[in-house]
Write an enzyme that holds these catalytic residues in place. Structure first.
Site, PDB file in Angstrom:
ATOM      1  N   SER A 215     -51.494  32.958   9.216  1.00 21.21           N
ATOM      2  CA  SER A 215     -51.572  33.172  10.650  1.00 21.21           C
ATOM      3  C   SER A 215     -51.324  34.652  10.954  1.00 21.21           C
ATOM      4  O   SER A 215     -52.028  35.513  10.451  1.00 21.21           O
ATOM      5  CB  SER A 215     -50.601  32.243  11.383  1.00 21.21           C
ATOM      6  OG  SER A 215     -50.841  32.225  12.775  1.00 21.21           O
ATOM      7  N   GLU A 335     -57.817  24.172  13.095  1.00 21.02           N
ATOM      8  CA  GLU A 335     -56.728  25.110  13.354  1.00 21.02           C
ATOM      9  C   GLU A 335     -56.099  24.899  14.732  1.00 21.02           C
ATOM     10  O   GLU A 335     -54.968  24.463  14.854  1.00 21.02           O
ATOM     11  CB  GLU A 335     -57.251  26.543  13.246  1.00 21.02           C
ATOM     12  CG  GLU A 335     -57.738  26.947  11.871  1.00 21.02           C
ATOM     13  CD  GLU A 335     -56.639  27.487  10.992  1.00 21.02           C
ATOM     14  OE1 GLU A 335     -55.467  27.460  11.400  1.00 21.02           O
ATOM     15  OE2 GLU A 335     -56.962  27.962   9.879  1.00 21.02           O
ATOM     16  N   HIS A 421     -53.365  23.924  12.195  1.00 19.84           N
ATOM     17  CA  HIS A 421     -52.896  25.275  11.897  1.00 19.84           C
ATOM     18  C   HIS A 421     -51.546  25.238  11.185  1.00 19.84           C
ATOM     19  O   HIS A 421     -50.628  24.525  11.599  1.00 19.84           O
ATOM     20  CB  HIS A 421     -52.768  26.062  13.200  1.00 19.84           C
ATOM     21  CG  HIS A 421     -52.445  27.501  13.033  1.00 19.84           C
ATOM     22  ND1 HIS A 421     -53.297  28.397  12.424  1.00 19.84           N
ATOM     23  CD2 HIS A 421     -51.351  28.226  13.399  1.00 19.84           C
ATOM     24  CE1 HIS A 421     -52.752  29.594  12.429  1.00 19.84           C
ATOM     25  NE2 HIS A 421     -51.566  29.520  13.003  1.00 19.84           N
TER      26      HIS A 421
END
Length: 525
Positions: A215, A335, A421
């Site tokens: 991320s 995600e 995610h």
């Protein structure tokens, strides 16, 4: 090994953390001083090692200073403070309190028995939107990777306004040649310099360093790839869900779409708190700096300063200015499944520039509005940029490997329709017992496969090895990727490539942002 045996092994590893008092403390000698860590039968850990001066008082919003030294043995058996952030709300990537501005520390795990030849080094850069997270979370325990012959390093770096900020009063007092704004990235570079200088003492190979992050941590990896001061500090890179086309804000001039610079944003925020001078800013209590929270999606924290980050990531890759090192890059299959294009934030802006024909064409590719709402942000923010960077890296003549993680448990209560995610992190670190649902045989096998690929890549720059499906390099045209699914990994053409082609065509043309989108960002200040 049976599934039950594999799961028992994982559980045992979690039940025997490196914090348990060992019969004998491992000791290393650094130029800074002597460190005394902790060890079990297989792994030695050294924690809370300062890699730069505490960035407090007059060093707030300055580049990281020289690492401190000490006399006698320094206890390195427990984690140090995490960096200042909003109070953790159960995020498994945050780590334990306390928190402090004096947080520039890192942690090292290595095999107890140091091999005759130096071990490959993996340096983890945590995510959290550049506003939260740490290198001390149990999720990122490096023990399992160390048991497989790696030296693992995790770190803290300055977050939020302490890590990514500028103001005219700060600009007026600093030397003209001093880097500014991206203090969190400067911290990461200082940590990598520390690794190059010191990791051999721990049995690591300073000439074989892989940086990897997820991320915002993956976004930091892409910035290390294009940062001149980071050049030569690492040898391979792994980007997990690291975006690639995110909104980036110039330090001292208007940015894309005539949006405010970082310095303008800082001045507006500070004026609202009656902080007018550099002294006012440096004396402000840290709680004030968290209000309101800056937003990664709006470009508050992703700064182009001209020295640490010279341009957008995509532009640097397009020009071939990235580090010439092997790279793995990939995303998860669902995600941001919860986020719609109509959401009023930096990610929701993306579709504002679609012409009616582009929107109709792309919506049709998703099978209608429901599919567009569910999948467009994931593809536009993560999947298409990852494919784009992989292709650009390959076109520049550098090895690039693309992946997609699509492990999905029926016990996951989220209505995600795929791998959400950040869910891949415990698979990479072998910390599966921290999953928020029961561990299955498919999870254990997927974790073993991912760690095998990640370790092989970190050793040699090639993720392939005996006993695993071959992972082809990415390239133009029908780009191949490694797809991690419940039934095992397999090489396949990029899923949904027709949708990604449409998004790439849209993202590559010049845009004129709508007035409503400008207002959305500007009113944040």
């Amino acid at each position: 090994m049976t599934f039950a045996g594999a799961l028992a092994t994982l559980s045992l590893m979690m039940a025997q953390p490196t914090d348990q008092p060992p019969p004998e403390q491992p000791v290393v000698q650094l130029a800074q001083g002597v460190l005394a860590g902790r060890a079990d039968d297989t792994v030695a850990a050294f924690k809370n090692i300062p890699y730069a001066a505490p960035p407090v008082a007059e060093l707030r919003w300055r580049p990281p200073g020289a690492a401190p030294t000490w006399e006698g043995r320094r206890d390195a058996s427990t984690y140090g403070p995490i960096c200042i952030q909003a109070t953790p709300q159960g995020d498994p990537g945050v780590g334990p309190l306390p928190m402090s501005e004096d947080c520039l520390n890192l942690n090292v795990w290595r095999p107890t028995d140091v091999a005759a030849s130096p071990a490959p080094v993996m340096v983890w850069i945590h995510g959290g939107g550049l506003v939260n997270g740490s290198g001390t979370a149990a999720l990122y325990d490096g023990s399992h990777l160390a048991r497989q012959g790696m030296v693992l390093v995790s770190m803290n770096y300055r977050l939020g306004r302490l890590g990514f900020f500028d103001h005219p009063a700060l600009a007026a007092e600093r030397p003209a040649d001093e880097a500014a704004g991206n203090y969190g990235l400067m911290d990461v570079i200082a940590a990598l310099q520390w690794v190059r200088a010191n990791i051999a003492v721990f049995g690591g190979d300073p000439a074989n360093v892989t940086i990897f992050g997820e991320s915002a941590g993956g976004a930091i990896v892409t910035r290390m790839m294009i940062s001149p001061p980071a050049r030569g500090l690492f040898d391979r890179a792994i980007v997990q869900s690291g975006l690639g086309r995110e909104l980036q804000t110039p330090l001292d001039r208007r940015g894309a779409y005539d949006l405010p610079s970082a310095r303008e944003r800082g001045e507006v925020w500070a004026h609202g708190h009656n902080l007018l001078t550099a002294a006012d800013l440096r004396a402000a209590p840290v709680e004030l700096l968290l209000t309101p929270a800056p937003v990664f999606a709006n470009g508050d924290l992703s700064l182009i300063d001209g020295r640490i980050v010279p341009s957008t990531v995509e532009a640097a890759f397009r020009a071939g200015r990235q580090a010439p090192v092997p790279m793995v890059i990939g995303t998860n299959s669902a995600e941001f499944w919860w986020m719609k294009p109509t959401d009023r934030n930096g990610y929701g802006m993306i579709d504002d520039d679609l012409t009616w024909l582009e929107r109709a064409t792309i919506t049709a590719a998703y099978g209608g509005e429901a599919g567009f709402d569910r999948g467009f942000i994931t593809d536009a923010v993560f999947s298409e940029p990852a494919r784009r960077l992989a292709r650009l890296h390959a076109a520049a003549g550098h090895p690039a490997y693309l992946y997609r993680f699509d492990i999905s448990s029926p016990d996951n209560p989220e209505p995600h329709g795929g791998a959400t995610h950040a869910i891949e992190r415990p698979y990479v670190f072998g910390t599966l017992p921290l999953l928020p649902y029961p561990v299955r045989e498919a999870d254990v096998a997927a974790s073993a496969a991912m760690m095998g690929y990640w370790i092989a890549f970190s050793r040699s720059g090639d993720p392939n090895g005996v006993g695993r499906p071959d992972w082809p390099m990415a390239g133009g045209g029908d780009t191949q990727l490694m797809l991690f699914r419940n039934d095992g990994p397999s090489a396949t053409p990029v899923p949904d490539s027709a949708r990604l082609d449409l998004i790439e065509r849209f993202r590559e043309r010049p845009h004129a942002i709508s007035k409503s989108t400008q207002a959305t960002v500007k009113t944040h200040y």
